[in-house]
Write an enzyme that holds these catalytic residues in place. Sequence first.
Site, PDB file in Angstrom:
ATOM      1  N   HIS A  40      66.013  48.710 -22.116  1.00 44.97           N
ATOM      2  CA  HIS A  40      64.867  49.629 -22.108  1.00 44.97           C
ATOM      3  C   HIS A  40      64.577  50.098 -20.682  1.00 44.97           C
ATOM      4  CE1 HIS A  40      62.818  48.547 -26.194  1.00 44.97           C
ATOM      5  NE2 HIS A  40      64.107  48.815 -26.312  1.00 44.97           N
TER       6      HIS A  40
ATOM      7  N   TYR B 122      52.087  48.595 -24.845  1.00 44.95           N
ATOM      8  CA  TYR B 122      50.966  47.699 -24.553  1.00 44.95           C
ATOM      9  C   TYR B 122      49.703  48.541 -24.707  1.00 44.95           C
ATOM     10  CZ  TYR B 122      54.296  44.472 -22.262  1.00 44.95           C
ATOM     11  OH  TYR B 122      55.323  43.607 -21.987  1.00 44.95           O
TER      12      TYR B 122
ATOM     13  N   PRO C 268      51.192  35.827 -21.685  1.00 44.62           N
ATOM     14  CA  PRO C 268      52.429  36.555 -22.000  1.00 44.62           C
ATOM     15  C   PRO C 268      52.396  38.047 -21.696  1.00 44.62           C
ATOM     16  CG  PRO C 268      51.258  35.952 -24.004  1.00 44.62           C
ATOM     17  CD  PRO C 268      50.549  35.288 -22.879  1.00 44.62           C
TER      18      PRO C 268
ATOM     19  N   LYS D 119      56.631  37.239 -18.520  1.00 48.24           N
ATOM     20  CA  LYS D 119      57.214  36.521 -17.387  1.00 48.24           C
ATOM     21  C   LYS D 119      57.616  35.065 -17.660  1.00 48.24           C
ATOM     22  CE  LYS D 119      57.228  39.726 -14.350  1.00 48.24           C
ATOM     23  NZ  LYS D 119      58.261  40.514 -15.000  1.00 48.24           N
TER      24      LYS D 119
ATOM     25  N   TYR E  73      57.183  44.392 -13.228  1.00 49.88           N
ATOM     26  CA  TYR E  73      57.598  44.245 -14.624  1.00 49.88           C
ATOM     27  C   TYR E  73      59.102  43.971 -14.727  1.00 49.88           C
ATOM     28  CZ  TYR E  73      57.560  44.784 -19.654  1.00 49.88           C
ATOM     29  OH  TYR E  73      57.673  44.529 -21.005  1.00 49.88           O
TER      30      TYR E  73
HETATM   31  P1  FAD Z   1      59.782  25.127 -23.396  1.00 50.63           P
HETATM   32  O1  FAD Z   1      60.406  26.304 -24.039  1.00 50.63           O
HETATM   33  O2  FAD Z   1      58.405  24.743 -23.802  1.00 50.63           O
HETATM   34  O3  FAD Z   1      60.765  23.901 -23.610  1.00 50.63           O
HETATM   35  C1  FAD Z   1      60.401  22.577 -23.316  1.00 50.63           C
HETATM   36  C2  FAD Z   1      61.187  21.638 -24.195  1.00 50.63           C
HETATM   37  O4  FAD Z   1      60.874  20.306 -23.861  1.00 50.63           O
HETATM   38  C3  FAD Z   1      60.861  21.797 -25.671  1.00 50.63           C
HETATM   39  O5  FAD Z   1      62.041  21.938 -26.408  1.00 50.63           O
HETATM   40  C4  FAD Z   1      60.095  20.517 -26.012  1.00 50.63           C
HETATM   41  O6  FAD Z   1      60.285  20.128 -27.350  1.00 50.63           O
HETATM   42  C5  FAD Z   1      60.703  19.540 -25.035  1.00 50.63           C
HETATM   43  N1  FAD Z   1      59.845  18.392 -24.737  1.00 50.63           N
HETATM   44  C6  FAD Z   1      58.491  18.368 -24.603  1.00 50.63           C
HETATM   45  N2  FAD Z   1      58.071  17.126 -24.331  1.00 50.63           N
HETATM   46  C7  FAD Z   1      59.163  16.332 -24.297  1.00 50.63           C
HETATM   47  C8  FAD Z   1      59.363  14.959 -24.063  1.00 50.63           C
HETATM   48  N3  FAD Z   1      58.330  14.146 -23.828  1.00 50.63           N
HETATM   49  N4  FAD Z   1      60.615  14.488 -24.094  1.00 50.63           N
HETATM   50  C9  FAD Z   1      61.661  15.311 -24.339  1.00 50.63           C
HETATM   51  N5  FAD Z   1      61.538  16.626 -24.574  1.00 50.63           N
HETATM   52  C10 FAD Z   1      60.303  17.133 -24.547  1.00 50.63           C
HETATM   53  N6  FAD Z   1      56.644  34.054 -22.966  1.00 50.63           N
HETATM   54  C11 FAD Z   1      56.815  35.368 -22.930  1.00 50.63           C
HETATM   55  O7  FAD Z   1      57.273  35.887 -21.908  1.00 50.63           O
HETATM   56  N7  FAD Z   1      56.500  36.121 -24.054  1.00 50.63           N
HETATM   57  C12 FAD Z   1      56.005  35.567 -25.194  1.00 50.63           C
HETATM   58  O8  FAD Z   1      55.740  36.266 -26.163  1.00 50.63           O
HETATM   59  C13 FAD Z   1      55.801  34.197 -25.238  1.00 50.63           C
HETATM   60  N8  FAD Z   1      55.306  33.604 -26.357  1.00 50.63           N
HETATM   61  C14 FAD Z   1      55.097  32.242 -26.332  1.00 50.63           C
HETATM   62  C15 FAD Z   1      54.543  31.607 -27.444  1.00 50.63           C
HETATM   63  C16 FAD Z   1      54.300  30.213 -27.441  1.00 50.63           C
HETATM   64  C17 FAD Z   1      53.673  29.549 -28.653  1.00 50.63           C
HETATM   65  C18 FAD Z   1      54.619  29.457 -26.281  1.00 50.63           C
HETATM   66  C19 FAD Z   1      54.352  27.970 -26.247  1.00 50.63           C
HETATM   67  C20 FAD Z   1      55.193  30.108 -25.189  1.00 50.63           C
HETATM   68  C21 FAD Z   1      55.420  31.477 -25.197  1.00 50.63           C
HETATM   69  N9  FAD Z   1      55.975  32.160 -24.101  1.00 50.63           N
HETATM   70  C22 FAD Z   1      56.158  33.483 -24.090  1.00 50.63           C
HETATM   71  C23 FAD Z   1      56.393  31.458 -22.924  1.00 50.63           C
HETATM   72  C24 FAD Z   1      57.885  31.189 -22.924  1.00 50.63           C
HETATM   73  O9  FAD Z   1      58.339  31.005 -24.223  1.00 50.63           O
HETATM   74  C25 FAD Z   1      58.046  29.972 -22.064  1.00 50.63           C
HETATM   75  O10 FAD Z   1      57.662  30.321 -20.744  1.00 50.63           O
HETATM   76  C26 FAD Z   1      59.454  29.393 -22.080  1.00 50.63           C
HETATM   77  O11 FAD Z   1      59.740  28.855 -23.336  1.00 50.63           O
HETATM   78  C27 FAD Z   1      59.551  28.305 -21.018  1.00 50.63           C
HETATM   79  O12 FAD Z   1      60.705  27.558 -21.191  1.00 50.63           O
HETATM   80  P2  FAD Z   1      60.772  26.026 -20.843  1.00 50.63           P
HETATM   81  O13 FAD Z   1      62.161  25.624 -21.137  1.00 50.63           O
HETATM   82  O14 FAD Z   1      60.213  25.829 -19.492  1.00 50.63           O
HETATM   83  O15 FAD Z   1      59.736  25.310 -21.814  1.00 50.63           O
HETATM   84  C1  PHB Z   2      57.670  39.783 -27.286  1.00 47.93           C
HETATM   85  O1  PHB Z   2      58.488  40.619 -27.718  1.00 47.93           O
HETATM   86  O2  PHB Z   2      57.455  38.720 -27.874  1.00 47.93           O
HETATM   87  C2  PHB Z   2      56.929  40.096 -26.054  1.00 47.93           C
HETATM   88  C3  PHB Z   2      57.270  41.200 -25.309  1.00 47.93           C
HETATM   89  C4  PHB Z   2      56.551  41.490 -24.162  1.00 47.93           C
HETATM   90  C5  PHB Z   2      55.510  40.668 -23.779  1.00 47.93           C
HETATM   91  C6  PHB Z   2      55.182  39.551 -24.521  1.00 47.93           C
HETATM   92  C7  PHB Z   2      55.892  39.256 -25.679  1.00 47.93           C
HETATM   93  O3  PHB Z   2      54.794  40.978 -22.668  1.00 47.93           O
END
Ligand code: FAD
Ligand code: PHB
Length: 397
Positions: free
Chosen positions: A73, A201, A293, A297, A392
């Site tokens: 995009h 947005y 979100p 980022k 962005y």
């Molecule tokens: P996570 O993806 O949270 O992974 C952490 C992992 O560690 C998980 O698999 C968990 O099960 C595991 N874990 C936890 N505790 C333990 C333990 N004690 N022992 C072993 N394993 C453990 N970002 C966006 O940019 N756009 C979005 O739309 C968006 N939507 C989101 C919706 C939700 C509900 C959440 C929670 C986050 C969202 N985010 C979004 C943020 C984005 O998904 C996260 O920033 C990203 O997943 C970060 O990755 P991570 O690997 O650091 O953490």
């Molecule tokens: C999404 O597609 O889930 C999405 C895209 C842009 C955002 C947040 C979530 O800023």
Amino acid sequence: MVRTQVAIVGAGPAGLLLGQLLHKEGIDTLLLERRSADYVAGRIRAGVLEPGTVSVLEKAGVAARLHAEGLVHGGVEIGFRGHRHRIDLQALTGRSVTVYGQTEVTRDLMDARAASGAPSVYEAEDVTLLEVTGPAPTVRYRHEGKVHEVACDFIAGCDGFHGVSRRTIPSASLSVYERVYPFGWLGVLADIPPPWEELIYANSDQGFALASMRSTTRVRCYVQCPLEDHIDQWSDERFWTEFRRRLGGEVAARVPDAPSIEKSIAPLRSFVAEPLKYGRLFLAGDAAHIVPPTGAKGLNLAASDVFYLSEALRDFYRASGAGQSGGEAERALDGYSVRALRRIWRAERFSWWMTRQLHQFPGDAFDGKLQHTELEYLFDSRAAQVSMAENYVGLPL
Ligand code: FAD
Ligand code: PHB
């Protein structure tokens, strides 16, 4: 006792990508994840990748499907007062973003890890980090009823916001900065071709809405909702009616009442815990920070954190392998936190700014006037658009 060089806690994008980057450097890892592999693979989260994240995924050797299936995009739109204003990312920065779901990134990384033969333990319970400030840390966990211990050089805490890694660090050694927002996002996933070309947005009097997508046949849409709301209160019909109202214009008229295939509410939060190093434990991704979100980022920051961490660990092993002094090798590790936090705070600032400009906040009329003025300035000023666009698409790694 099993031995590895780096024990990685958490198999989200941060943990899986770190494992892959270290594998490419010839560094051994063991990955410990609390949930099952199916649960991890099925989680619906982010959808927009910065070009910097795409290059890290290329470096990790997991970008083939992303290049084949991801949607590039060159712009995003801001809806305000019945008009859509396009921010031309490509013209303003020379760069574009890629729409490719976190679910797909996770699947590609899991497949690559399985192919590499690097060990992973899913459904690892009661993960406990021991002796993290000494020269020989250990990770203890329970799996299928048996207790196991892993001896390692380092522990990478990639276990998300609710994980055990950050909680292992004494509060006196950690500074925490936090802002909680007075609303959440209700998200719906549905199988329809997106009735919009690029993400929209929308700031409307009824609250924020986001029109996003996952592919040419699947949309992801959000509306700002009260924190107390429960998904049972939001039938598909109610969601789409509200979404159309907030999006407005001719694009809303093209949005059908599509059955949802996933529906969830997420609270919005800004959070940073620093520094990211405590002894031989490193924090990366959501374990160390959360962004609302609105700036897309969260996943991108997880990728830049682990990219920096993989370089620090690579430099440590190179220096110690080359027989350099302990001090030289340790210095390679110390830079990680400072380097990562610089980028984290910039993403925190941008995510806060996007959230502030696009949502309905409880507040006085002055705040509302400033928000509208800020958006009008953005639409009128090329300089303001460049600033938004460069954030962005992501600041340089
Ligand atoms: P996570 O993806 O949270 O992974 C952490 C992992 O560690 C998980 O698999 C968990 O099960 C595991 N874990 C936890 N505790 C333990 C333990 N004690 N022992 C072993 N394993 C453990 N970002 C966006 O940019 N756009 C979005 O739309 C968006 N939507 C989101 C919706 C939700 C509900 C959440 C929670 C986050 C969202 N985010 C979004 C943020 C984005 O998904 C996260 O920033 C990203 O997943 C970060 O990755 P991570 O690997 O650091 O953490
Ligand atoms: C999404 O597609 O889930 C999405 C895209 C842009 C955002 C947040 C979530 O800023």
